[in-house]
Write an enzyme that holds these catalytic residues in place. Structure first.
Site, PDB file in Angstrom:
ATOM      1  N   CYS A  16      -0.220   7.360   8.557  1.00 26.06           N
ATOM      2  CA  CYS A  16       0.315   6.523   7.375  1.00 26.06           C
ATOM      3  C   CYS A  16       0.960   5.812   7.226  1.00 26.06           C
ATOM      4  CB  CYS A  16       0.871   8.596   6.906  1.00 26.06           C
ATOM      5  SG  CYS A  16       0.156   9.911   7.191  1.00 26.06           S
ATOM      6  N   ASP A  17       2.186   6.066   9.043  1.00 25.60           N
ATOM      7  CA  ASP A  17       3.247   5.511   8.628  1.00 25.60           C
ATOM      8  C   ASP A  17       3.603   4.769   9.842  1.00 25.60           C
ATOM      9  OD1 ASP A  17       4.435   6.409   7.014  1.00 25.60           O
ATOM     10  OD2 ASP A  17       5.490   7.599   8.637  1.00 25.60           O
ATOM     11  N   CYS A  64       3.107  10.813  11.574  1.00 29.67           N
ATOM     12  CA  CYS A  64       1.707  10.584  10.998  1.00 29.67           C
ATOM     13  C   CYS A  64       2.136   8.998  11.714  1.00 29.67           C
ATOM     14  CB  CYS A  64       1.487  10.676   9.483  1.00 29.67           C
ATOM     15  SG  CYS A  64       0.226  10.551   9.002  1.00 29.67           S
TER      16      CYS A  64
END
Ligand code: NDP
Length: 317
Positions: free
Chosen positions: A134-135, A131
């Site tokens: 997300c990261d 992701c």
């Protein structure tokens, strides 16, 4: 007894909920602990009609949810752990609660696939991710690797150029599967380079990813490159584990349907990526959710009217 239970809360599930709620079926949506499906893990959605300037995936799903709730859909943020479609009424377990339902729409979508190589699982969250949204921000000015040649890989690579000093896309063939517009953007981007005909055999690093062992599929030659992050974007698997003995599935685990709406069990309908191996778009999932809801409504009408064929097929189950 519920009239309609919807399992899943991506574009298919929530569109089904909007239609069913507007048809006064008061649907119960088991949305999962993490509602919204795969669009919650994406950034800009540029191809969903109605948003000429694009919209963020999570924001789009918030709109879906608010629209379903506005018409009376009951959304519960719990996972379904078990179903029993062998009798009638249909039975669904969410957490430790058992719910009987006259009809069910399965819209559980699909989940990101992993490579299954040594080091990948151990280093998940420590440099290995699926992701970018997300990261990605953890890897400012670092070397970021993206695996895959589809639209997801291109989207992730483009997004990650905001953070990484450079982004390397590793693809197992020498042509991209991605749509032309996405492929062109990535191929043109000065921060993105490509390693073709190459696979990753191992992710290495003691506490954090430090390097990847690569293998050329053309020559068989192995090499190692330094990498601070590896984002895996190699497609998805359908979320059908709980339906394994309950619905007809194909060899890859997708729900089988003769028309993309009905399953092999009367009263159980399907929509979205859990069935759709081909298109996998938010808009197609939403369309399928709409169809599933209209078929569920028709099924319930026939059942209420004592339509012999419907009542018999439901009872025989
Ligand atoms: P795809 O199935 O389209 O692509 C998966 C990619 O991963 C392929 O290039 C495939 O290689 C590669 N791959 C699969 N398994 C492995 C493996 N074990 N090792 C190495 N490589 C592997 O999946 P996506 O998630 O990219 O896209 C799914 C759908 O969602 C598509 O329809 C896409 O168009 C859509 N989408 C659209 C977006 C947009 O329009 N903005 C954004 C993201 C997705 P190979 O090509 O050799 O099969």
């Amino acid at each position: 007894m519920e009239r309609l239970v919807i399992i899943g809360s991506g574009p298919a599930g929530l569109t089904a909920a909007i239609y069913a709620a507007r048809a006064n079926l008061a649907p119960v949506v088991f949305a999962g602990y993490q509602y919204g499906g795969q669009l919650m893990l994406t950034t800009e959605v540029e191809n969903y009609p109605g948003f000429p300037n694009g919209i963020l995936g999570p924001e789009l799903m918030e709109h879906f949810r608010a629209q379903a709730e506005r018409f009376g859909a009951k959304i519960e943020f719990v996972d379904v752990t078990k179903v029993d479609f062998s009798g009638y009424p249909l039975r669904v377990w969410a957490d430790d609660r058992e719910v009987a339902a006259q009809s069910v729409i399965v819209a559980t979508g699909a989940s990101a696939r992993w490579l299954g190589i040594p080091g990948e699982e151990r280093l998940r969250g420590s440099g290995v991710s699926s992701c970018a949204t997300c990261d990605g921000a953890f890897f400012k000015e670092r070397h970021i690797v993206v695996i895959g040649g589809g639209d997801s890989a291109m989207e992730e690579a483009l997004f990650l150029t905001r953070f990484g000093s450079k982004v390397t896309v590793i693809h197992r063939r020498d042509t991209l599967r991605a749509s032309k517009i996405m492929a062109d953007r990535a191929l043109r981007h000065p921060k993105i380079s490509f390693l073709w005909d190459t696979v990753v055999d191992e992710a290495k690093g003691e506490f954090h990813l430090t390097s990847l062992v690569l293998r050329s599929l053309k020559t068989g030659e192995r090499s190692e490159i330094e990498a601070d992050a590896m984002f895996v974007a190699v497609g998805h698997d359908p979320n059908t584990a709980i339906f394994r003995d309950q619905l007809e599935l194909d060899a890859q685990g997708y729900i089988v349907s003769r028309d993309g709406v009905h399953t092999n069990v009367p009263g159980v309908f399907v929509g979205g990526d859990v069935y759709d191996i081909r298109y996998k778009q938010a808009i197609t999932a939403a369309g399928m959710g709409c169809k599933a809801s209209m078929e569920a409504e028709k099924f319930l009408e026939d059942l209420d009217a004592g339509e012999p064929a419907v009542a018999a097929s439901a009872a025989s189950h």
